[in-house]
Design a protein around this motif. Structure first.
Motif, PDB file in Angstrom:
ATOM      1  N   ALA A 197      22.344   5.289 -12.179  1.00 47.49           N
ATOM      2  CA  ALA A 197      23.033   4.879 -13.401  1.00 47.49           C
ATOM      3  C   ALA A 197      24.536   5.035 -13.264  1.00 47.49           C
ATOM      4  O   ALA A 197      25.313   4.179 -13.725  1.00 47.49           O
ATOM      5  CB  ALA A 197      22.522   5.699 -14.584  1.00 47.49           C
ATOM      6  N   VAL A 198      24.980   6.099 -12.640  1.00 53.22           N
ATOM      7  CA  VAL A 198      26.410   6.331 -12.440  1.00 53.22           C
ATOM      8  C   VAL A 198      27.001   5.202 -11.588  1.00 53.22           C
ATOM      9  O   VAL A 198      28.067   4.662 -11.902  1.00 53.22           O
ATOM     10  CB  VAL A 198      26.664   7.694 -11.773  1.00 53.22           C
ATOM     11  CG1 VAL A 198      28.115   7.820 -11.307  1.00 53.22           C
ATOM     12  CG2 VAL A 198      26.329   8.823 -12.741  1.00 53.22           C
ATOM     13  N   ASP A 258      30.111  10.423 -21.688  1.00 54.12           N
ATOM     14  CA  ASP A 258      29.359   9.908 -22.843  1.00 54.12           C
ATOM     15  C   ASP A 258      28.551   8.684 -22.439  1.00 54.12           C
ATOM     16  O   ASP A 258      27.386   8.535 -22.826  1.00 54.12           O
ATOM     17  CB  ASP A 258      30.320   9.537 -23.974  1.00 54.12           C
ATOM     18  CG  ASP A 258      30.835  10.746 -24.718  1.00 54.12           C
ATOM     19  OD1 ASP A 258      30.030  11.629 -25.049  1.00 54.12           O
ATOM     20  OD2 ASP A 258      32.052  10.811 -24.971  1.00 54.12           O
ATOM     21  N   ALA A 259      29.175   7.797 -21.644  1.00 54.90           N
ATOM     22  CA  ALA A 259      28.478   6.580 -21.220  1.00 54.90           C
ATOM     23  C   ALA A 259      27.317   6.911 -20.297  1.00 54.90           C
ATOM     24  O   ALA A 259      26.240   6.308 -20.392  1.00 54.90           O
ATOM     25  CB  ALA A 259      29.459   5.639 -20.523  1.00 54.90           C
ATOM     26  N   VAL A 260      27.531   7.863 -19.393  1.00 57.58           N
ATOM     27  CA  VAL A 260      26.446   8.277 -18.497  1.00 57.58           C
ATOM     28  C   VAL A 260      25.303   8.880 -19.306  1.00 57.58           C
ATOM     29  O   VAL A 260      24.129   8.592 -19.068  1.00 57.58           O
ATOM     30  CB  VAL A 260      26.955   9.285 -17.448  1.00 57.58           C
ATOM     31  CG1 VAL A 260      25.790   9.801 -16.599  1.00 57.58           C
ATOM     32  CG2 VAL A 260      28.010   8.642 -16.559  1.00 57.58           C
ATOM     33  N   ALA A 261      25.646   9.721 -20.270  1.00 59.51           N
ATOM     34  CA  ALA A 261      24.622  10.356 -21.101  1.00 59.51           C
ATOM     35  C   ALA A 261      23.821   9.305 -21.866  1.00 59.51           C
ATOM     36  O   ALA A 261      22.594   9.374 -21.951  1.00 59.51           O
ATOM     37  CB  ALA A 261      25.271  11.345 -22.065  1.00 59.51           C
ATOM     38  N   ALA A 262      24.526   8.308 -22.421  1.00 56.59           N
ATOM     39  CA  ALA A 262      23.839   7.265 -23.175  1.00 56.59           C
ATOM     40  C   ALA A 262      22.967   6.410 -22.271  1.00 56.59           C
ATOM     41  O   ALA A 262      21.819   6.082 -22.617  1.00 56.59           O
ATOM     42  CB  ALA A 262      24.867   6.388 -23.893  1.00 56.59           C
ATOM     43  N   ARG A 263      23.489   6.032 -21.100  1.00 55.72           N
ATOM     44  CA  ARG A 263      22.737   5.174 -20.175  1.00 55.72           C
ATOM     45  C   ARG A 263      21.482   5.878 -19.672  1.00 55.72           C
ATOM     46  O   ARG A 263      20.452   5.232 -19.440  1.00 55.72           O
ATOM     47  CB  ARG A 263      23.643   4.784 -19.004  1.00 55.72           C
ATOM     48  CG  ARG A 263      22.985   3.932 -17.904  1.00 55.72           C
ATOM     49  CD  ARG A 263      22.679   2.525 -18.369  1.00 55.72           C
ATOM     50  NE  ARG A 263      23.872   1.770 -18.758  1.00 55.72           N
ATOM     51  CZ  ARG A 263      24.539   0.971 -17.929  1.00 55.72           C
ATOM     52  NH1 ARG A 263      24.145   0.816 -16.673  1.00 55.72           N
ATOM     53  NH2 ARG A 263      25.600   0.301 -18.362  1.00 55.72           N
ATOM     54  N   THR A 264      21.562   7.183 -19.479  1.00 51.38           N
ATOM     55  CA  THR A 264      20.448   7.931 -18.876  1.00 51.38           C
ATOM     56  C   THR A 264      19.637   8.724 -19.897  1.00 51.38           C
ATOM     57  O   THR A 264      18.699   9.417 -19.532  1.00 51.38           O
ATOM     58  CB  THR A 264      20.978   8.910 -17.816  1.00 51.38           C
ATOM     59  OG1 THR A 264      21.880   9.839 -18.433  1.00 51.38           O
ATOM     60  CG2 THR A 264      21.693   8.169 -16.708  1.00 51.38           C
ATOM     61  N   ARG A 265      20.029   8.600 -21.164  1.00 47.96           N
ATOM     62  CA  ARG A 265      19.353   9.350 -22.240  1.00 47.96           C
ATOM     63  C   ARG A 265      19.356  10.847 -21.930  1.00 47.96           C
ATOM     64  O   ARG A 265      18.341  11.536 -22.035  1.00 47.96           O
ATOM     65  CB  ARG A 265      17.926   8.834 -22.447  1.00 47.96           C
ATOM     66  CG  ARG A 265      17.875   7.388 -22.907  1.00 47.96           C
ATOM     67  CD  ARG A 265      16.474   6.898 -23.175  1.00 47.96           C
ATOM     68  NE  ARG A 265      16.474   5.508 -23.621  1.00 47.96           N
ATOM     69  CZ  ARG A 265      15.374   4.813 -23.923  1.00 47.96           C
ATOM     70  NH1 ARG A 265      14.190   5.384 -23.820  1.00 47.96           N
ATOM     71  NH2 ARG A 265      15.463   3.560 -24.314  1.00 47.96           N
ATOM     72  N   ALA A 309      25.775  18.068 -22.303  1.00 47.30           N
ATOM     73  CA  ALA A 309      25.681  19.469 -21.886  1.00 47.30           C
ATOM     74  C   ALA A 309      24.915  19.585 -20.578  1.00 47.30           C
ATOM     75  O   ALA A 309      25.286  20.348 -19.683  1.00 47.30           O
ATOM     76  CB  ALA A 309      25.010  20.304 -22.973  1.00 47.30           C
ATOM     77  N   THR A 310      23.845  18.803 -20.443  1.00 50.39           N
ATOM     78  CA  THR A 310      23.065  18.817 -19.206  1.00 50.39           C
ATOM     79  C   THR A 310      23.898  18.311 -18.041  1.00 50.39           C
ATOM     80  O   THR A 310      23.892  18.880 -16.941  1.00 50.39           O
ATOM     81  CB  THR A 310      21.803  17.944 -19.357  1.00 50.39           C
ATOM     82  OG1 THR A 310      20.966  18.494 -20.364  1.00 50.39           O
ATOM     83  CG2 THR A 310      21.024  17.875 -18.039  1.00 50.39           C
ATOM     84  N   LEU A 311      24.642  17.239 -18.258  1.00 50.30           N
ATOM     85  CA  LEU A 311      25.465  16.664 -17.189  1.00 50.30           C
ATOM     86  C   LEU A 311      26.541  17.643 -16.738  1.00 50.30           C
ATOM     87  O   LEU A 311      26.754  17.831 -15.532  1.00 50.30           O
ATOM     88  CB  LEU A 311      26.107  15.360 -17.666  1.00 50.30           C
ATOM     89  CG  LEU A 311      25.149  14.223 -18.039  1.00 50.30           C
ATOM     90  CD1 LEU A 311      25.928  13.017 -18.556  1.00 50.30           C
ATOM     91  CD2 LEU A 311      24.273  13.819 -16.860  1.00 50.30           C
TER      92      LEU A 311
END
Length: 201
Positions: free
Chosen positions: A23-24, A39-46, A50-52
């Motif tokens: 995804a990145v 934020d975009a990575v979190a949204a793309r990968t659900r 905090a985890t990232l």
């Protein structure tokens, strides 16, 4: 504390980690490094931000590790065909022409970002450039031990420059992506003569 930090960073499974890296890379190709956000990575990968951040610390390390993960499987140091030519050819053949074209475009997009972002450059050196240099050094050391390359040949210090230079210059000079055929020919015509030719004084 160190054990607790390691435990926190190891919660993501290898499969999930691979999904995140994919995804990145997709986002990098779509928007570039500067516009890519956690934020975009979190949204793309659900995922949660905090985890990232817990797993990678920030965007530079995440991007560097994603690029590293995208490289062909296996370690260069594991390739041992019995000759330097065989090793370099085997390395080249790990990526097909389509993968090379995609990787070339990705690295062109990251080239400016690496030099404009000290944290990204640091992460690249730690997670990509450093390991690559160490692997190439082991391949060269084996060639020296076999007597193919002289230990005092100054060209050994420029092996990575030659390999990376050919990959990058193919598009710049020829307006074509690097291919297996091109790189194999370059290795035979440029890299091996420089490394294996006797030194005259």
């Amino acid at each position: 504390m160190a054990e607790a930090a390691t435990a926190r960073r190891s919660r993501i499974t290898p499969e999930r980690e691979a999904e995140l890296y994919t995804a990145v890379l997709e986002l990098l190709r779509e928007v570039g490094y500067d516009a890519l956000t956690m934020d975009a990575v979190a949204a793309r990968t659900r995922s949660s931000k905090a985890t990232l951040y817990r797993q990678w610390g920030g965007k530079p390390e995440l991007v560097a590790k994603a690029v590293r993960h995208n490289k062909p499987g296996g370690s260069l140091a594991e390739i041992d065909t019995g000759s330097l030519r065989g090793d370099l050819h085997a390395l080249t053949l790990r990526s097909d022409d389509c993968q090379m074209e995609q990787n070339s475009a990705l690295m062109r997009g990251l080239a400016m970002a690496v030099h404009e972002n000290p944290d990204l450059l640091k992460s690249f050196k730690e997670h990509l450039i450093g390991p690559e240099l160490a692997e190439f050094r082991r391949v060269l050391d084996r060639a020296v031990d076999r007597g193919e390359v002289r230990a005092d040949n100054p060209a050994t210090e420029f092996m990575m420059h030659m390999m990376i230079g050919a990959f990058a210059a193919r598009t710049l000079l020829d307006e074509q992506p690097p291919t297996q055929c091109f790189l194999l020919s370059y290795i035979d015509a440029v890299v091996l003569p420089a490394l294996c030719a006797p030194i005259t004084t």
